[in-house]
Design an enzyme around this catalytic site. Structure first.
Site, PDB file in Angstrom:
ATOM      1  N   LYS A  78      23.233  57.584  79.099  1.00 44.92           N
ATOM      2  CA  LYS A  78      24.264  56.908  78.294  1.00 44.92           C
ATOM      3  C   LYS A  78      23.887  56.947  76.816  1.00 44.92           C
ATOM      4  CE  LYS A  78      24.738  51.927  77.536  1.00 44.92           C
ATOM      5  NZ  LYS A  78      23.954  51.912  76.367  1.00 44.92           N
ATOM      6  N   ASN A  79      22.584  56.700  76.544  1.00 45.37           N
ATOM      7  CA  ASN A  79      22.182  56.577  75.147  1.00 45.37           C
ATOM      8  C   ASN A  79      21.962  57.913  74.436  1.00 45.37           C
ATOM      9  OD1 ASN A  79      22.507  53.891  75.484  1.00 45.37           O
ATOM     10  ND2 ASN A  79      20.323  53.398  75.623  1.00 45.37           N
ATOM     11  N   ARG A 102      28.603  49.852  70.205  1.00 47.24           N
ATOM     12  CA  ARG A 102      27.905  49.984  68.919  1.00 47.24           C
ATOM     13  C   ARG A 102      27.969  51.412  68.380  1.00 47.24           C
ATOM     14  NH1 ARG A 102      24.451  46.366  66.821  1.00 47.24           N
ATOM     15  NH2 ARG A 102      22.902  47.837  66.124  1.00 47.24           N
ATOM     16  N   CYS A 131      25.857  45.015  73.776  1.00 46.72           N
ATOM     17  CA  CYS A 131      25.382  43.859  74.526  1.00 46.72           C
ATOM     18  C   CYS A 131      24.916  42.726  73.621  1.00 46.72           C
ATOM     19  CB  CYS A 131      24.242  44.311  75.432  1.00 46.72           C
ATOM     20  SG  CYS A 131      24.831  45.335  76.768  1.00 46.72           S
ATOM     21  N   ASP A 171      14.663  48.353  77.884  1.00 41.08           N
ATOM     22  CA  ASP A 171      15.737  48.421  78.893  1.00 41.08           C
ATOM     23  C   ASP A 171      15.200  48.502  80.326  1.00 41.08           C
ATOM     24  OD1 ASP A 171      18.120  48.832  76.963  1.00 41.08           O
ATOM     25  OD2 ASP A 171      16.615  50.267  76.325  1.00 41.08           O
ATOM     26  N   VAL A 199      11.025  44.249  71.250  1.00 44.09           N
ATOM     27  CA  VAL A 199      12.124  45.018  70.642  1.00 44.09           C
ATOM     28  C   VAL A 199      13.316  44.116  70.299  1.00 44.09           C
ATOM     29  CG1 VAL A 199      13.698  46.977  70.931  1.00 44.09           C
ATOM     30  CG2 VAL A 199      11.377  47.103  71.865  1.00 44.09           C
TER      31      VAL A 199
HETATM   32  N1  EPU Z   1      17.641  46.538  64.034  1.00 45.63           N
HETATM   33  C1  EPU Z   1      17.794  45.922  62.815  1.00 45.63           C
HETATM   34  N2  EPU Z   1      18.645  46.492  61.908  1.00 45.63           N
HETATM   35  C2  EPU Z   1      19.350  47.631  62.176  1.00 45.63           C
HETATM   36  C3  EPU Z   1      19.173  48.266  63.425  1.00 45.63           C
HETATM   37  C4  EPU Z   1      18.319  47.684  64.337  1.00 45.63           C
HETATM   38  O1  EPU Z   1      17.169  44.897  62.541  1.00 45.63           O
HETATM   39  O2  EPU Z   1      20.108  48.098  61.306  1.00 45.63           O
HETATM   40  C5  EPU Z   1      16.754  45.922  65.036  1.00 45.63           C
HETATM   41  C6  EPU Z   1      17.549  45.440  66.269  1.00 45.63           C
HETATM   42  O3  EPU Z   1      18.102  44.173  66.053  1.00 45.63           O
HETATM   43  C7  EPU Z   1      16.498  45.468  67.358  1.00 45.63           C
HETATM   44  C8  EPU Z   1      15.601  46.650  66.947  1.00 45.63           C
HETATM   45  O4  EPU Z   1      15.865  46.896  65.572  1.00 45.63           O
HETATM   46  O5  EPU Z   1      15.735  44.292  67.323  1.00 45.63           O
HETATM   47  C9  EPU Z   1      15.824  47.920  67.734  1.00 45.63           C
HETATM   48  O6  EPU Z   1      17.170  48.322  67.640  1.00 45.63           O
HETATM   49  P1  EPU Z   1      17.595  49.853  67.752  1.00 45.63           P
HETATM   50  O7  EPU Z   1      18.340  50.217  66.516  1.00 45.63           O
HETATM   51  O8  EPU Z   1      16.400  50.659  68.119  1.00 45.63           O
HETATM   52  O9  EPU Z   1      18.588  49.805  68.972  1.00 45.63           O
HETATM   53  P2  EPU Z   1      20.036  50.420  69.097  1.00 45.63           P
HETATM   54  O10 EPU Z   1      20.084  51.774  68.515  1.00 45.63           O
HETATM   55  O11 EPU Z   1      21.036  49.421  68.655  1.00 45.63           O
HETATM   56  C10 EPU Z   1      19.562  51.633  71.354  1.00 45.63           C
HETATM   57  C11 EPU Z   1      20.162  51.590  72.718  1.00 45.63           C
HETATM   58  C12 EPU Z   1      19.756  50.308  73.408  1.00 45.63           C
HETATM   59  C13 EPU Z   1      18.231  50.235  73.465  1.00 45.63           C
HETATM   60  C14 EPU Z   1      17.644  50.349  72.053  1.00 45.63           C
HETATM   61  C15 EPU Z   1      16.139  50.398  72.061  1.00 45.63           C
HETATM   62  C16 EPU Z   1      22.187  52.813  72.446  1.00 45.63           C
HETATM   63  C17 EPU Z   1      23.665  52.828  72.415  1.00 45.63           C
HETATM   64  N3  EPU Z   1      21.604  51.657  72.617  1.00 45.63           N
HETATM   65  O12 EPU Z   1      20.133  50.523  70.655  1.00 45.63           O
HETATM   66  O13 EPU Z   1      20.265  50.373  74.712  1.00 45.63           O
HETATM   67  O14 EPU Z   1      17.847  49.019  74.035  1.00 45.63           O
HETATM   68  O15 EPU Z   1      18.140  51.553  71.425  1.00 45.63           O
HETATM   69  O16 EPU Z   1      15.673  51.472  72.811  1.00 45.63           O
HETATM   70  O17 EPU Z   1      21.548  53.862  72.354  1.00 45.63           O
HETATM   71  C18 EPU Z   1      21.261  49.620  76.675  1.00 45.63           C
HETATM   72  O18 EPU Z   1      21.363  50.814  76.997  1.00 45.63           O
HETATM   73  O19 EPU Z   1      21.525  48.670  77.440  1.00 45.63           O
HETATM   74  C19 EPU Z   1      20.812  49.290  75.323  1.00 45.63           C
HETATM   75  C20 EPU Z   1      20.910  48.074  74.802  1.00 45.63           C
END
Ligand code: EPU
Length: 440
Positions: A26-27, A100, A124, A315, A337
């Protein structure tokens, strides 16, 4: 109010056994679809799962005039981005809050149209999940960000995007992808330090390279992107969903079952497999997938800390915690995280689990949540029998974990809000049937 078809009535206490197939991640898939927007040609993505996130991104692409065909059965998405147009803001707003991914449209749309409108983001509810790194990255590359609009963000690049040096304060997956998607067509070189290097990001880089991009990844988390003038469409088979694979592996352990996860691959799951083995779970890696099973006897407790890759994925944490309620002794999980990813344990406690949450860092990894009052460490004491309950699904991974708990528990459970799970677990009802689960 929960719709009737949004509830799963589960009769638990039976080991899950059999074979299921897991498709692409998915990601990765959602981001690969966004990448197609960078090239005025046709891209073909294979191994695509039938999940709602794919529908959301397809809808968003179509709203931008991009010809998108999804063959759910075959798992093939074809995207012809020869034509891209700016949709009416009111149309984009209809997708507000559903995922997102829209923020990642920024770079490609700025290159193709000079502007982008990003609806308010969903995803989420697992902490604040801000997008400050994304916006800072875009600004550094030369974009102007207007946050005045009530329902979204308007972004423009009056002078185009230009390569620059960017440092991420934390290796954010999304912000790394944002930089990649925005910098590949920017003028000149971009150096991104402190980048995330998850396997899904490496697969996205592979796709971008197929499209004509020049990207190198250094051992110290620095990604260098040399901007090119144009890109072409790609054909790519998405890497397997290692989160879904691990979720079924945890289900096998918690229910004392035996599940062959067809399509699961070892390299992306090594950290998970080590922990699985330490708990006492058995696995066997074959060319077709990985078999996961409970060998009988007692499971052992573990201490784990979630982290960015190559650490233990956040995850994986939630489904594994359910399995840890069935291990004999004290397990410790330090979540580094997300600040708020243990809310799902409350229903587990109501089902009979012993889980205590702590604001302290119960681990040694550097953690942004130290001294911040977030309940981000958990101590799980097992082995505790679980009893069926009515549960409300809080988020995607928490929801699947509740499903595992209901399947592990003796008695009956009603798991409500089950459609949230469709966001990331393709045909999970069909898979549960294949594994002999008792539900309706
Ligand atoms: N963060 C910030 N500012 C930002 C971006 C992120 O403070 O501008 C913080 C977040 O709040 C969090 C941390 O950095 O505490 C990590 O966030 P990250 O940006 O790595 O996550 P994401 O890109 O929003 C993706 C996956 C998530 C997965 C995370 C970590 C997708 C669509 N989502 O999220 O997947 O948990 O990376 O590996 O790719 C899921 O599949 O259920 C899911 C939540």
């Amino acid at each position: 109010m929960t719709r009737e078809d949004d509830v799963l009535h589960v009769v638990g206490g039976k080991p899950l056994g059999g074979e299921i197939k897991v498709r692409g991640a998915k990601n990765l898939v959602s981001k690969a679809m966004v990448a197609a927007l960078l090239a005025p040609g046709t891209s073909v993505l294979k191994n695509v799962p039938e999940i709602r996130d794919v529908q959301v991104v397809s809808d968003l692409l179509r709203l931008h005039g991009v010809d998108t065909t999804v063959d759910g059965k075959k798992g093939i998405v074809t995207i012809d981005a020869s034509h891209v147009e700016m949709p009416a803001v009111s149309d984009v707003e209809t997708l507000s809050g559903s995922s997102r991914i829209p923020i990642l449209f920024s770079g490609p749309l700025l290159h193709r149209l000079g502007e982008a409108f990003i609806p308010s983001l969903g995803g989420c509810r697992i902490g604040d999940r801000p997008i400050d790194y994304h916006l800072e990255t875009l600004r550094k590359l030369g974009a102007e960000v207007d946050k005045e609009h009530e329902d979204g963000i308007h972004i423009t690049a009056p002078h185009g995007l230009k390569g620059t040096k960017i440092h991420l304060p934390y290796p954010s997956v999304g912000a790394t992808e944002q930089t990649l998607l925005a910098a590949v067509l920017a003028e000149g070189k971009t150096e991104l330090s402190g980048a995330a290097i998850e396997p899904e990001i490496m697969d996205l880089i592979a796709i971008l390279q197929k499209m004509g991009a020049i990207i190198s990844v250094d051992v110290d988390r620095t990604i260098r992107i040399e901007g090119v003038k144009q890109l072409k469409g790609y054909t790519h088979t998405a890497l397997t969903d290692r989160i879904e694979a691990a979720s079924w592996a945890a289900a096998a352990l918690a229910t004392r079952g035996d599940i062959f996860v067809k399509g699961a691959t070892q390299p992306e799951m090594m950290t998970f497999l080590n922990v699985y083995r330490k708990i006492g779970g058995e696995f066997n890696v074959t060319d077709e997938g990985i078999r996961f099973w409970h060998p009988g006897g007692d499971l052992k407790p573990v201490a784990i800390e979630t982290d960015v890759h190559p650490g233990f994925m956040t995850d994986w944490q939630q489904p594994l915690v359910v399995a840890l309620t069935q291990a004999k002794g004290l397990s410790i999980v330090h979540e580094t995280v997300y600040e708020n990813r243990f809310g799902f344990t409350e229903p587990l406690v109501k089902m009979g689990a012993t889980v205590q949450l702590y604001r302290e860092c119960l681990g040694s990894l550097p953690c942004r949540f130290e001294q911040h009052n977030f309940e981000h460490s958990a101590v799980i004491f097992g082995q505790t029998p679980l009893e069926g309950r009515d549960i409300d699904v809080p988020d995607l991974r928490g929801g699947f974990s509740h499903l595992i708990a209901a399947l592990t528990a003796t008695g009956e459970s009603n798991v409500r809000g089950i459609s949230l799970i469709d966001r990331g677990y393709a045909d999970f009802r069909g898979k549960l049937t294949a594994l002999g689960a008792d539900f309706n």
